[in-house]
Design an enzyme around this catalytic site. Structure first.
Site, PDB file in Angstrom:
ATOM      1  N   GLY A 136       0.970  -5.047  29.616  1.00  0.00           N
ATOM      2  CA  GLY A 136       1.339  -4.849  28.183  1.00  0.00           C
ATOM      3  C   GLY A 136       2.907  -4.968  28.176  1.00  0.00           C
ATOM      4  O   GLY A 136       3.372  -5.229  27.011  1.00  0.00           O
ATOM      5  N   GLU A 193       7.941   0.234  30.350  1.00  0.00           N
ATOM      6  CA  GLU A 193       6.650   0.490  29.949  1.00  0.00           C
ATOM      7  C   GLU A 193       6.542  -0.067  28.561  1.00  0.00           C
ATOM      8  O   GLU A 193       7.204   0.207  27.614  1.00  0.00           O
ATOM      9  CB  GLU A 193       6.412   2.230  30.062  1.00  0.00           C
ATOM     10  CG  GLU A 193       5.581   2.431  31.474  1.00  0.00           C
ATOM     11  CD  GLU A 193       3.978   2.115  31.146  1.00  0.00           C
ATOM     12  OE1 GLU A 193       3.829   1.268  30.447  1.00  0.00           O
ATOM     13  OE2 GLU A 193       3.222   2.797  31.881  1.00  0.00           O
ATOM     14  N   ASP A 194       5.416  -0.473  28.143  1.00  0.00           N
ATOM     15  CA  ASP A 194       4.957  -0.676  26.754  1.00  0.00           C
ATOM     16  C   ASP A 194       4.686   0.665  25.890  1.00  0.00           C
ATOM     17  O   ASP A 194       5.208   0.869  24.969  1.00  0.00           O
ATOM     18  CB  ASP A 194       3.848  -1.683  26.711  1.00  0.00           C
ATOM     19  CG  ASP A 194       2.850  -1.140  27.564  1.00  0.00           C
ATOM     20  OD1 ASP A 194       2.610  -0.204  28.243  1.00  0.00           O
ATOM     21  OD2 ASP A 194       1.562  -1.861  27.525  1.00  0.00           O
ATOM     22  N   ASP A 245       1.017   7.000  26.976  1.00  0.00           N
ATOM     23  CA  ASP A 245      -0.185   7.810  26.078  1.00  0.00           C
ATOM     24  C   ASP A 245      -0.283   9.219  26.834  1.00  0.00           C
ATOM     25  O   ASP A 245       0.527  10.146  26.397  1.00  0.00           O
ATOM     26  CB  ASP A 245      -1.124   6.802  26.234  1.00  0.00           C
ATOM     27  CG  ASP A 245      -2.603   7.406  25.339  1.00  0.00           C
ATOM     28  OD1 ASP A 245      -2.455   8.366  24.806  1.00  0.00           O
ATOM     29  OD2 ASP A 245      -3.473   6.654  25.511  1.00  0.00           O
ATOM     30  N   LYS A 253       3.100   8.370  22.368  1.00  0.00           N
ATOM     31  CA  LYS A 253       2.276   9.057  21.591  1.00  0.00           C
ATOM     32  C   LYS A 253       2.503  10.600  22.011  1.00  0.00           C
ATOM     33  O   LYS A 253       1.671  11.063  22.747  1.00  0.00           O
ATOM     34  CB  LYS A 253       0.800   8.568  21.886  1.00  0.00           C
ATOM     35  CG  LYS A 253       0.460   7.174  21.521  1.00  0.00           C
ATOM     36  CD  LYS A 253      -1.035   6.847  21.765  1.00  0.00           C
ATOM     37  CE  LYS A 253      -1.524   5.381  21.183  1.00  0.00           C
ATOM     38  NZ  LYS A 253      -2.825   5.250  21.692  1.00  0.00           N
ATOM     39  N   PHE A 278      -4.900   4.019  18.158  1.00  0.00           N
ATOM     40  CA  PHE A 278      -4.764   2.799  18.945  1.00  0.00           C
ATOM     41  C   PHE A 278      -4.112   1.825  18.423  1.00  0.00           C
ATOM     42  O   PHE A 278      -4.108   1.335  17.460  1.00  0.00           O
ATOM     43  CB  PHE A 278      -6.250   2.225  19.564  1.00  0.00           C
ATOM     44  CG  PHE A 278      -6.415   1.197  20.420  1.00  0.00           C
ATOM     45  CD1 PHE A 278      -6.161   1.352  21.819  1.00  0.00           C
ATOM     46  CD2 PHE A 278      -6.476  -0.001  19.860  1.00  0.00           C
ATOM     47  CE1 PHE A 278      -6.232   0.678  22.746  1.00  0.00           C
ATOM     48  CE2 PHE A 278      -6.377  -1.053  20.908  1.00  0.00           C
ATOM     49  CZ  PHE A 278      -6.388  -0.714  22.157  1.00  0.00           C
ATOM     50  N   VAL A 279      -3.219   1.467  19.043  1.00  0.00           N
ATOM     51  CA  VAL A 279      -2.215   0.160  18.692  1.00  0.00           C
ATOM     52  C   VAL A 279      -2.326  -1.235  19.438  1.00  0.00           C
ATOM     53  O   VAL A 279      -2.787  -1.092  20.725  1.00  0.00           O
ATOM     54  CB  VAL A 279      -0.836   0.603  18.771  1.00  0.00           C
ATOM     55  CG1 VAL A 279      -0.821   1.554  17.627  1.00  0.00           C
ATOM     56  CG2 VAL A 279      -0.381   0.827  19.943  1.00  0.00           C
ATOM     57  N   ASP A 328      -2.927  -5.137  24.092  1.00  0.00           N
ATOM     58  CA  ASP A 328      -4.208  -5.878  23.651  1.00  0.00           C
ATOM     59  C   ASP A 328      -5.230  -4.885  23.231  1.00  0.00           C
ATOM     60  O   ASP A 328      -5.144  -3.437  23.326  1.00  0.00           O
ATOM     61  CB  ASP A 328      -4.740  -6.465  24.837  1.00  0.00           C
ATOM     62  CG  ASP A 328      -5.278  -5.524  26.032  1.00  0.00           C
ATOM     63  OD1 ASP A 328      -4.568  -4.635  26.147  1.00  0.00           O
ATOM     64  OD2 ASP A 328      -6.300  -5.757  26.160  1.00  0.00           O
ATOM     65  N   ARG A 330      -2.291  -9.615  22.036  1.00  0.00           N
ATOM     66  CA  ARG A 330      -0.643  -9.550  22.795  1.00  0.00           C
ATOM     67  C   ARG A 330       0.139 -10.476  22.231  1.00  0.00           C
ATOM     68  O   ARG A 330       1.327 -10.012  22.177  1.00  0.00           O
ATOM     69  CB  ARG A 330      -1.013  -9.802  24.257  1.00  0.00           C
ATOM     70  CG  ARG A 330      -1.951  -8.912  24.993  1.00  0.00           C
ATOM     71  CD  ARG A 330      -1.854  -9.488  26.470  1.00  0.00           C
ATOM     72  NE  ARG A 330      -2.855  -8.474  27.340  1.00  0.00           N
ATOM     73  CZ  ARG A 330      -2.933  -7.353  27.682  1.00  0.00           C
ATOM     74  NH1 ARG A 330      -1.770  -6.409  27.437  1.00  0.00           N
ATOM     75  NH2 ARG A 330      -3.902  -6.841  28.455  1.00  0.00           N
TER      76      ARG A 330
HETATM   77  P1  5GP Z   1      -1.368   6.872  30.151  1.00  0.00           P
HETATM   78  O1  5GP Z   1      -1.564   6.604  31.423  1.00  0.00           O
HETATM   79  O2  5GP Z   1       0.029   7.086  29.607  1.00  0.00           O
HETATM   80  O3  5GP Z   1      -2.544   7.389  29.227  1.00  0.00           O
HETATM   81  O4  5GP Z   1      -1.724   5.298  29.296  1.00  0.00           O
HETATM   82  C1  5GP Z   1      -0.743   4.080  29.618  1.00  0.00           C
HETATM   83  C2  5GP Z   1      -1.412   2.874  29.416  1.00  0.00           C
HETATM   84  O5  5GP Z   1      -2.688   2.997  28.495  1.00  0.00           O
HETATM   85  C3  5GP Z   1      -0.514   1.877  28.743  1.00  0.00           C
HETATM   86  O6  5GP Z   1       0.268   1.287  29.710  1.00  0.00           O
HETATM   87  C4  5GP Z   1      -1.489   0.883  27.892  1.00  0.00           C
HETATM   88  O7  5GP Z   1      -1.857  -0.167  28.884  1.00  0.00           O
HETATM   89  C5  5GP Z   1      -2.536   1.889  27.741  1.00  0.00           C
HETATM   90  N1  5GP Z   1      -2.536   2.298  26.262  1.00  0.00           N
HETATM   91  C6  5GP Z   1      -2.320   3.574  25.782  1.00  0.00           C
HETATM   92  N2  5GP Z   1      -2.536   3.698  24.450  1.00  0.00           N
HETATM   93  C7  5GP Z   1      -2.644   2.404  24.199  1.00  0.00           C
HETATM   94  C8  5GP Z   1      -2.996   1.728  22.858  1.00  0.00           C
HETATM   95  O8  5GP Z   1      -2.743   2.435  21.753  1.00  0.00           O
HETATM   96  N3  5GP Z   1      -3.203   0.498  22.776  1.00  0.00           N
HETATM   97  C9  5GP Z   1      -3.286  -0.289  23.774  1.00  0.00           C
HETATM   98  N4  5GP Z   1      -3.510  -1.656  23.787  1.00  0.00           N
HETATM   99  N5  5GP Z   1      -2.952   0.289  25.023  1.00  0.00           N
HETATM  100  C10 5GP Z   1      -2.774   1.370  25.159  1.00  0.00           C
END
Ligand code: 5GP
Length: 178
Positions: free
Chosen positions: A48, A102-103, A106, A134, A155-156, A162, A168
């Site tokens: 991402g 990081e993209d 979450d 978030k 969700f984005v 993606d 993407r």
């Molecule tokens: P975390 O470990 O912080 O819960 O999740 C992080 C990863 O989940 C991000 O690097 C990304 O790959 C994915 N992710 C979390 N939220 C989203 C979202 O809204 N859209 C997309 N496409 N990926 C997400």
């Protein structure tokens, strides 16, 4: 507001291309100021963050290098909560200043795992830059030092992110329409 369809879902534009680029310029300027005279290794998290990493790195005016790692743990529109192993790690980071790119953060679990790995490998300093956060989903304890935008817990896609592999290439960020 612009609406698009990816596979079975509809998305609406939430952050424009111009807003993203302007914010990245501001973050790059902060990093350039904070690390003036120092060397930095940027570590982008695939897949991402590839677009964010490229646009950020172009604006860095320091002695800097960049490397990418992969830590896939996300399928469809729900986080599986599990963190998979690190793929593609061949960088010597002992004593280096590392900035993780990081993209999106979450729950923060992916970030937690990545920072842990980098600290274990004895980096001198670890900082985190994320384009998106978030806050309502975040349960982590690691601070985001350079944050682009706080967004609702929805969700984005776009700008590297993606939905089941697609979206993407979009230059703006789009949010799922429920
Ligand atoms: P975390 O470990 O912080 O819960 O999740 C992080 C990863 O989940 C991000 O690097 C990304 O790959 C994915 N992710 C979390 N939220 C989203 C979202 O809204 N859209 C997309 N496409 N990926 C997400």
């Amino acid at each position: 507001m612009k609406e698009i369809r990816i596979l079975d879902k509809k998305f609406r534009e939430m952050i424009s291309q111009d807003a993203i680029q302007e914010r990245i310029s501001q973050l790059a300027q902060q990093i350039n100021n904070d690390f003036r005279g120092k060397e930095v290794l940027f570590v982008g998290i695939l897949n991402g963050a590839f677009m964010f990493a490229a646009d950020m790195f172009k604006r860095i005016d320091l002695k800097a290098s960049i490397s990418f790692i992969k830590l896939a743990s996300y399928h469809g529109t729900n986080s599986t909560g599990e963190i998979k192993e690190l793929i593609g790690w061949n960088e010597e980071i002992t004593g280096k200043n590392v900035i993780i790119l990081e993209d999106i953060v979450d729950t923060g679990m992916t970030l937690e795992g990545t920072v842990h790995e980098i600290v274990l490998r004895k980096a001198a300093l670890v900082r985190v830059a994320s384009l998106l956060l978030k806050p309502d989903a975040f349960t982590g304890s690691i601070p985001i030092d350079y944050l682009g935008f706080e967004i609702p817990n929805n969700f984005v896609v776009g700008y590297g992110l993606d939905y089941n592999g697609y979206g993407r290439n979009l230059t703006s960020i789009y949010s799922l329409v429920r």
